[in-house]
Design a protein around this motif. Structure first.
Motif, short mmCIF file in Angstrom:
data_model
loop_
_atom_site.label_atom_id
_atom_site.label_comp_id
_atom_site.label_asym_id
_atom_site.label_seq_id
_atom_site.Cartn_x
_atom_site.Cartn_y
_atom_site.Cartn_z
N TRP A 20 -79.36 52.38 -2.53
CA TRP A 20 -78.02 52.93 -2.35
C TRP A 20 -77.57 53.70 -3.58
O TRP A 20 -77.84 53.30 -4.71
N GLN A 46 -74.12 55.25 -5.64
CA GLN A 46 -72.85 54.64 -6.02
C GLN A 46 -71.66 55.25 -5.29
O GLN A 46 -70.54 54.74 -5.42
N TYR A 93 -71.54 57.30 0.87
CA TYR A 93 -72.68 56.69 0.21
C TYR A 93 -73.99 57.22 0.79
O TYR A 93 -74.12 57.40 2.00
N GLN A 100 -83.55 55.96 -7.88
CA GLN A 100 -82.13 56.11 -8.12
C GLN A 100 -81.58 57.21 -7.22
O GLN A 100 -82.18 58.28 -7.11
#
Length: 121
Positions: A111, A113, A94, A3
């Motif tokens: 990626w 958010q 990003y 994450q």
């Protein structure tokens, strides 16, 4: 499990500075290339800066001298120091973690958010 979470965005006046952070969970941080992208309203996504696992950096030509990318593998974090900000820097920024095999296949492609950066008086 991976994450990416960006932080540090906000509103800043022209000429000001911000430092964006991207904190990564998981065990792959040390082996991936970390990339900052941005997307402004009405424009396509563009590469801002990248840093490899070995510390090699690359920048968009127009941003050299104003933006600096760095990483701290011990903290699983990549940073984007942005100085002398201009209104045209306004965008969603990003964070991306990327690695490909020798055959060009994507091994990792994660990626965040995004975090909003607004440069305005």
């Amino acid at each position: 499990q991976v994450q990416l979470v960006e932080s540090g965005g906000g509103l800043v006046q022209p000429g000001g500075s911000l430092r964006l952070s991207c904190a990564a969970s998981g065990s792959i941080f040390s082996i991936v290339t970390m990339v900052w992208y941005r997307q402004a309203p009405g424009k396509e996504r563009e590469l801002v800066a990248a840093i490899t696992s070995g510390g090699s950096t690359n920048y968009a030509d127009s941003l050299k001298g104003r933006f600096t990318i760095s990483r701290d593998n011990a903290k699983n974090t990549v940073y984007l120091q942005m100085n002398s900000l201009k209104p045209e820097d306004t965008a969603v920024y990003y964070c991306n973690a990327h690695r490909t095999t020798a055959w060009g296949r994507s091994q990792y492609d994660y990626w965040g958010q995004g975090t909003q950066v607004t440069v305005s008086s």
